[in-house]
Design a protein around this motif. Structure first.
Motif, mmCIF file in Angstrom:
data_model
loop_
_atom_site.group_PDB
_atom_site.id
_atom_site.type_symbol
_atom_site.label_atom_id
_atom_site.label_comp_id
_atom_site.label_asym_id
_atom_site.label_seq_id
_atom_site.Cartn_x
_atom_site.Cartn_y
_atom_site.Cartn_z
ATOM 1 N N PRO A 244 39.164 45.263 28.715
ATOM 2 C CA PRO A 244 38.660 45.840 29.966
ATOM 3 C C PRO A 244 37.652 44.929 30.656
ATOM 4 N N ALA A 245 37.765 44.899 31.994
ATOM 5 C CA ALA A 245 36.909 44.006 32.777
ATOM 6 C C ALA A 245 36.168 44.753 33.872
ATOM 7 N N PRO A 246 35.433 45.832 33.541
ATOM 8 C CA PRO A 246 34.653 46.497 34.582
ATOM 9 C C PRO A 246 33.585 45.558 35.136
ATOM 10 N N ASP A 247 33.379 45.640 36.461
ATOM 11 C CA ASP A 247 32.361 44.834 37.126
ATOM 12 C C ASP A 247 32.592 43.338 36.959
ATOM 13 N N PHE A 248 33.851 42.916 36.799
ATOM 14 C CA PHE A 248 34.101 41.512 36.469
ATOM 15 C C PHE A 248 33.650 40.553 37.568
ATOM 16 N N THR A 249 33.672 40.985 38.825
ATOM 17 C CA THR A 249 33.255 40.075 39.892
ATOM 18 C C THR A 249 31.790 39.701 39.739
ATOM 19 N N ILE A 250 30.966 40.696 39.408
ATOM 20 C CA ILE A 250 29.520 40.475 39.299
ATOM 21 C C ILE A 250 29.134 39.924 37.927
ATOM 22 N N GLU A 251 29.732 40.503 36.891
ATOM 23 C CA GLU A 251 29.316 40.181 35.522
ATOM 24 C C GLU A 251 29.934 38.892 34.986
ATOM 25 N N LEU A 252 31.201 38.627 35.347
ATOM 26 C CA LEU A 252 31.927 37.536 34.704
ATOM 27 C C LEU A 252 32.191 36.336 35.607
ATOM 28 N N ILE A 253 32.481 36.577 36.875
ATOM 29 C CA ILE A 253 32.861 35.466 37.753
ATOM 30 C C ILE A 253 31.676 34.879 38.502
ATOM 31 N N LYS B 72 34.958 29.827 54.076
ATOM 32 C CA LYS B 72 36.361 30.235 54.262
ATOM 33 C C LYS B 72 36.581 31.715 53.966
ATOM 34 N N GLY B 73 35.655 32.324 53.226
ATOM 35 C CA GLY B 73 35.820 33.729 52.861
ATOM 36 C C GLY B 73 36.590 33.926 51.574
ATOM 37 N N TYR B 74 36.939 32.843 50.899
ATOM 38 C CA TYR B 74 37.644 32.941 49.617
ATOM 39 C C TYR B 74 37.612 31.591 48.918
ATOM 40 N N PHE B 75 37.918 31.610 47.624
ATOM 41 C CA PHE B 75 38.139 30.364 46.917
ATOM 42 C C PHE B 75 39.328 30.542 45.986
ATOM 43 N N GLU B 76 39.909 29.427 45.585
ATOM 44 C CA GLU B 76 41.070 29.444 44.711
ATOM 45 C C GLU B 76 40.730 28.778 43.388
ATOM 46 N N GLU B 77 41.408 29.224 42.334
ATOM 47 C CA GLU B 77 41.285 28.563 41.042
ATOM 48 C C GLU B 77 42.655 28.529 40.373
ATOM 49 N N ASN C 7 44.822 31.670 41.490
ATOM 50 C CA ASN C 7 44.094 32.919 41.698
ATOM 51 C C ASN C 7 43.280 32.797 42.981
ATOM 52 N N ILE C 8 43.210 33.867 43.726
ATOM 53 C CA ILE C 8 42.434 33.893 44.959
ATOM 54 C C ILE C 8 41.369 34.975 44.838
ATOM 55 N N PHE C 9 40.126 34.596 45.060
ATOM 56 C CA PHE C 9 39.019 35.549 45.021
ATOM 57 C C PHE C 9 38.315 35.522 46.374
ATOM 58 N N THR C 10 38.234 36.665 47.012
ATOM 59 C CA THR C 10 37.685 36.734 48.366
ATOM 60 C C THR C 10 36.247 37.223 48.378
ATOM 61 N N ARG C 11 35.550 36.876 49.452
ATOM 62 C CA ARG C 11 34.190 37.386 49.652
ATOM 63 C C ARG C 11 34.215 38.910 49.725
ATOM 64 N N LYS C 12 35.245 39.443 50.361
ATOM 65 C CA LYS C 12 35.389 40.894 50.472
ATOM 66 C C LYS C 12 35.466 41.545 49.091
ATOM 67 N N LEU C 13 36.176 40.901 48.161
ATOM 68 C CA LEU C 13 36.295 41.436 46.809
ATOM 69 C C LEU C 13 34.934 41.477 46.121
ATOM 70 N N PHE C 14 34.148 40.425 46.285
ATOM 71 C CA PHE C 14 32.828 40.376 45.653
ATOM 72 C C PHE C 14 31.888 41.416 46.263
ATOM 73 N N GLU C 15 31.891 41.526 47.584
ATOM 74 C CA GLU C 15 31.008 42.485 48.245
ATOM 75 C C GLU C 15 31.374 43.910 47.873
ATOM 76 N N ASP C 16 32.661 44.190 47.819
ATOM 77 C CA ASP C 16 33.116 45.528 47.449
ATOM 78 C C ASP C 16 32.874 45.797 45.962
ATOM 79 N N GLY C 17 32.999 44.776 45.141
ATOM 80 C CA GLY C 17 32.752 44.942 43.716
ATOM 81 C C GLY C 17 31.338 45.415 43.437
#
Length: 268
Positions: free
Chosen positions: A144-153, A168-173, A182-192
């Motif tokens: 399980p990866a609850p809060d993964f944007t804040i805690e892990l990434i 750009k509003g996102y980064f790729e890895e 993988n694409i991680f967006t600023r929106k995903l982090f803010e919402d997380g």
């Protein structure tokens, strides 16, 4: 077509309205009797879909026991519509809740893999907030990866990734599981940040079984231990698999998953 295959219903439901509307693909297996027990609901991980090994194994288990099973793809995943870059925890939780409302089981066991563990915990919060919905009989959480944007990434972001998020509003890895990055967006982090669950006591009100590999490169087993600390009032079993990776899709891992589900079913 086999009997098992013919018992699966594939439908598409609309979630959201206006420019937020998206088509969500679902597959559901009907229970074989009126009082067969809880439905099993699969909640997949980031960029995974309902045709993955563990999701299929959950469906097979449901068929074996005559239980209902619910699988679906988040928007931007698998057979569902929508742009992946629009995806957020809020958006995917809304979709999971809509699928649950559409299927309307009386009781359900949530099986969440990776990000699906976060969605499972948010689903319980939303059902409790609304004051209606199925009885949650148990949780089986796999890496399980609850809060993964804040805690892990976020703590591991490089200067380049932070710059890309800002500009750009996102980064790729590079992804170890797909040729596409993988694409991680600023929106995903803010919402997380708005959807954090590891901010106090988490009360699920049901038994919880966590399966976690100790060789997981994406979700370290210490994150499972942290989740455990936030579940002081629940009946929790934590299984640490010394040589387990993030996917936990080997035959022996699938056996552990099905055993955990069966144990909860037997006590319903």
């Amino acid at each position: 077509m086999s009997t098992a295959a013919s018992s699966i219903e594939t439908v598409t439901i609309t979630v959201g309205s206006g420019d937020q509307a998206r088509q969500i693909a679902t597959q559901s297996r009907r229970s074989k009797t009126e009082a067969s027990g809880p439905a099993l609901m699969w909640l997949g991980g980031y960029r995974s879909d309902m045709a993955g090994t563990k999701a299929i194994e959950m469906d097979r288990l449901a068929d074996t026991h005559g239980l209902a099973a619910i699988r679906f793809d988040y928007s931007g995943h698998g057979q569902s519509g929508g742009d992946f870059k629009d995806g957020t925890i809020s958006r995917w939780t809304e979709e999971a809740l809509s699928v649950l409302d559409h299927e309307a089981p009386e009781s359900v066991i949530l099986i969440g893999s990776s990000m699906g563990g976060w969605i499972a915990l948010r689903l319980i919060e939303e059902i409790r907030r609304r004051g209606n919905g199925p009885e949650i009989e148990g949780l089986v959480l796999i890496a399980p990866a609850p809060d993964f944007t804040i805690e892990l990434i976020e703590p591991q972001l490089t200067d380049t990734e932070r710059h890309d998020l800002a500009e750009k509003g996102y980064f790729e890895e590079i992804s170890e599981y797909s040729p596409d990055p993988n694409i991680f967006t600023r929106k995903l982090f803010e919402d997380g940040e708005k959807n954090r669950v590891l901010k106090g006591i988490v009360e699920t009100g049901c038994p919880v079984h966590i399966l976690q590999g100790m060789n997981d490169p994406d979700v370290p087993y210490t994150h499972a231990l942290k989740l455990l600390e936030h579940l002081p009032s629940d009946d929790v079993v934590l299984t640490l698999i010394r040589d387990g990776d993030h996917r936990l899709s080997r035959p022996q891992d699938l056996e552990r998953m099905t055993a955990a589900i069966e144990e909860i079913v037997q006590h319903c």
